[in-house]
Design a protein around this motif. Structure first.
Motif, mmCIF file in Angstrom:
data_model
loop_
_atom_site.group_PDB
_atom_site.id
_atom_site.type_symbol
_atom_site.label_atom_id
_atom_site.label_comp_id
_atom_site.label_asym_id
_atom_site.label_seq_id
_atom_site.Cartn_x
_atom_site.Cartn_y
_atom_site.Cartn_z
ATOM 1 N N TYR A 45 0.797 -1.224 0.000
ATOM 2 C CA TYR A 45 0.000 0.000 0.000
ATOM 3 C C TYR A 45 0.835 1.282 0.000
ATOM 4 C CZ TYR A 45 -3.636 -3.269 1.554
ATOM 5 O OH TYR A 45 -4.499 -4.322 1.648
ATOM 6 N N ALA A 46 2.063 1.218 0.480
ATOM 7 C CA ALA A 46 2.871 2.434 0.624
ATOM 8 C C ALA A 46 3.186 3.020 -0.752
ATOM 9 C CB ALA A 46 4.166 2.127 1.369
ATOM 10 N N LYS A 47 2.975 4.306 -0.882
ATOM 11 C CA LYS A 47 3.209 4.932 -2.183
ATOM 12 C C LYS A 47 4.660 4.825 -2.617
ATOM 13 C CE LYS A 47 3.751 9.655 -0.341
ATOM 14 N NZ LYS A 47 3.211 11.033 -0.375
ATOM 15 N N GLN A 48 5.563 4.592 -1.664
ATOM 16 C CA GLN A 48 6.981 4.479 -1.980
ATOM 17 C C GLN A 48 7.313 3.169 -2.702
ATOM 18 O OE1 GLN A 48 5.716 5.274 1.000
ATOM 19 N NE2 GLN A 48 6.629 7.195 1.697
ATOM 20 N N GLU A 49 6.423 2.174 -2.627
ATOM 21 C CA GLU A 49 6.742 0.878 -3.234
ATOM 22 C C GLU A 49 5.724 0.361 -4.240
ATOM 23 O OE1 GLU A 49 6.880 -2.481 -0.649
ATOM 24 O OE2 GLU A 49 4.963 -2.054 0.308
ATOM 25 N N VAL A 50 4.544 0.972 -4.304
ATOM 26 C CA VAL A 50 3.486 0.378 -5.125
ATOM 27 C C VAL A 50 3.810 0.385 -6.616
ATOM 28 C CG1 VAL A 50 1.608 0.747 -3.490
ATOM 29 C CG2 VAL A 50 2.178 2.558 -5.132
ATOM 30 N N ALA A 51 4.535 1.373 -7.089
ATOM 31 C CA ALA A 51 4.869 1.409 -8.517
ATOM 32 C C ALA A 51 5.729 0.211 -8.891
ATOM 33 C CB ALA A 51 5.586 2.712 -8.866
ATOM 34 N N TYR A 52 6.716 -0.103 -8.050
ATOM 35 C CA TYR A 52 7.584 -1.249 -8.319
ATOM 36 C C TYR A 52 6.796 -2.548 -8.230
ATOM 37 C CZ TYR A 52 11.188 -4.775 -7.870
ATOM 38 O OH TYR A 52 11.949 -5.896 -8.052
ATOM 39 N N MET A 53 5.978 -2.698 -7.180
ATOM 40 C CA MET A 53 5.238 -3.937 -6.996
ATOM 41 C C MET A 53 4.266 -4.170 -8.148
ATOM 42 S SD MET A 53 5.306 -6.405 -4.814
ATOM 43 C CE MET A 53 5.823 -5.734 -3.218
ATOM 44 N N ALA A 54 3.608 -3.113 -8.598
ATOM 45 C CA ALA A 54 2.668 -3.244 -9.707
ATOM 46 C C ALA A 54 3.376 -3.675 -10.987
ATOM 47 C CB ALA A 54 1.938 -1.921 -9.933
ATOM 48 N N ARG A 55 4.599 -3.204 -11.175
ATOM 49 C CA ARG A 55 5.356 -3.543 -12.386
ATOM 50 C C ARG A 55 5.673 -5.020 -12.477
ATOM 51 N NH1 ARG A 55 8.423 1.172 -11.592
ATOM 52 N NH2 ARG A 55 10.135 -0.002 -10.642
ATOM 53 N N ILE A 56 5.932 -5.661 -11.328
ATOM 54 C CA ILE A 56 6.363 -7.053 -11.347
ATOM 55 C C ILE A 56 5.208 -8.026 -11.149
ATOM 56 C CG2 ILE A 56 8.666 -6.418 -10.530
ATOM 57 C CD1 ILE A 56 7.883 -7.548 -7.772
ATOM 58 N N ALA A 57 4.002 -7.514 -10.956
ATOM 59 C CA ALA A 57 2.843 -8.369 -10.706
ATOM 60 C C ALA A 57 2.266 -8.914 -12.004
ATOM 61 C CB ALA A 57 1.772 -7.590 -9.947
ATOM 62 N N GLY A 58 1.506 -10.001 -11.862
ATOM 63 C CA GLY A 58 0.762 -10.517 -12.998
ATOM 64 C C GLY A 58 -0.515 -9.737 -13.229
ATOM 65 N N ALA A 59 -1.040 -9.154 -12.162
ATOM 66 C CA ALA A 59 -2.225 -8.293 -12.244
ATOM 67 C C ALA A 59 -2.247 -7.400 -11.007
ATOM 68 C CB ALA A 59 -3.515 -9.103 -12.327
ATOM 69 N N LEU A 60 -2.891 -6.254 -11.150
ATOM 70 C CA LEU A 60 -3.073 -5.301 -10.058
ATOM 71 C C LEU A 60 -4.560 -5.166 -9.792
ATOM 72 C CD1 LEU A 60 -2.201 -2.944 -8.126
ATOM 73 C CD2 LEU A 60 -2.398 -1.431 -10.123
ATOM 74 N N VAL A 61 -4.954 -5.301 -8.518
ATOM 75 C CA VAL A 61 -6.353 -5.169 -8.125
ATOM 76 C C VAL A 61 -6.505 -3.955 -7.213
ATOM 77 C CG1 VAL A 61 -8.311 -6.254 -6.975
ATOM 78 C CG2 VAL A 61 -6.724 -7.653 -8.322
ATOM 79 N N LEU A 62 -7.346 -3.021 -7.624
ATOM 80 C CA LEU A 62 -7.628 -1.812 -6.851
ATOM 81 C C LEU A 62 -9.041 -1.923 -6.282
ATOM 82 C CD1 LEU A 62 -6.244 0.874 -9.351
ATOM 83 C CD2 LEU A 62 -5.016 -0.332 -7.519
ATOM 84 N N ASN A 63 -9.152 -1.880 -4.968
ATOM 85 C CA ASN A 63 -10.434 -2.051 -4.289
ATOM 86 C C ASN A 63 -10.600 -0.898 -3.307
ATOM 87 O OD1 ASN A 63 -12.059 -2.840 -1.900
ATOM 88 N ND2 ASN A 63 -12.309 -4.786 -2.947
ATOM 89 N N MET A 64 -11.658 -0.100 -3.484
ATOM 90 C CA MET A 64 -11.788 1.109 -2.674
ATOM 91 C C MET A 64 -12.772 0.945 -1.511
ATOM 92 S SD MET A 64 -13.781 3.712 -5.238
ATOM 93 C CE MET A 64 -15.518 3.911 -4.835
#
Length: 267
Positions: A45-64
């Motif tokens: 969740y931390a904005k400092q790491e989410v860009a990297y984690m999203a790049r290496i994932a197979g999919a990104l799920v955003l749930n509000m």
């Protein structure tokens, strides 16, 4: 159903990493459900790491489901990073229509992030595209509209695949549409089953290039697992069902899908 079973096997074989930015109510259940299915969950969740984690994932799920400004900022950072890398983004606009903040946030996210699938109930989807539908809290009323027509309208307006889940699930890209007639009413008695479903759809989208069929396959498998769990545990109540449902997600086979899955092309 043969092809649906093949996609299920691809999830198990591929063990895709699914990056979830989800709500605090369902984090544990979502992680356990993905693990049971055969995917690999990560909650970052931390904005400092989410860009990297999203790049290496197979999919990104955003749930509000549980919103604040920091979560929204992280979602936008992660979503744009996933878009840059061609990682499919799934969006669950929980409670859109319940408050102006939720509705505005959902509409802002779909404008700024290219989504592969948007999944919600009819009320949520209708409010994302500015149409009226009943809603109470974060739960949809039954409404009286044509859900297939609503899904097609939303898919065309948003330029994405839209899944509306309920008694009968519909998923469409605005042209091709599927109806899925699997599931069980007790799913509505366990918090987080809809949220987990969106993440399961993410696991299927991570391994199948035809995103529409990936989403339809996930809906079938999820519904069949729920039916099997209900046969064994529904009479014991939602707590027992929840545990058995995780067991069924772990144990569901292509043969189960071929035997019980109900997938139809819609007009």
């Amino acid at each position: 159903m043969e092809r649906v079973g093949q996609v299920l096997e691809k999830v198990r074989e591929g063990n895709p990493l699914i990056h979830n930015i989800t709500n605090v109510v369902v984090t544990n259940f979502t992680a356990n459900g993905l693990l049971a299915l055969g995917a690999s969950p990560v909650m970052a969740y931390a904005k400092q790491e989410v860009a990297y984690m999203a790049r290496i994932a197979g999919a990104l799920v955003l749930n509000m489901g549980t919103l604040d400004e920091h979560i929204v900022e992280a979602m936008l950072i992660a979503g744009k990073s996933a878009n840059d890398q061609g990682v499919p983004v799934l969006f669950d606009p929980v409670g859109a229509g319940a408050t102006p903040y939720r509705t505005e946030t959902a509409q802002s996210i779909v404008k700024q992030v290219a989504t592969a699938i948007v999944r919600g109930n009819a009320a949520e989807i209708s409010h994302v595209i500015g149409e009226a539908w009943q809603i109470k809290g974060v739960d949809a009323g039954e409404g009286k509209g044509d859900v297939v027509a609503l899904a097609k309208m939303a898919a065309k307006k948003l330029g994405t695949i839209v899944a509306i889940t309920g008694k009968v699930d519909v998923i469409t890209d605005g042209e091709r549409s599927y109806l899925i007639r699997n599931g069980h009413p007790i799913l509505t008695k366990v918090t987080g089953t809809g949220c987990l479903l969106t993440s399961v759809m993410g696991a299927f989208a991570a391994v199948e290039e035809d995103i529409l069929f990936a989403g339809a396959s996930a809906l079938v498998c999820y519904g069949v697992a729920a039916e099997q769990a209900a046969k064994k545990a529904a009479n014991d109540g939602p707590g027992s069902f929840q545990i058995q449902f995780l067991n069924e997600l772990a144990g569901i086979t292509p043969d189960d899908v071929r035997r019980s899955g109900i997938l139809e092309l819609a007009e």
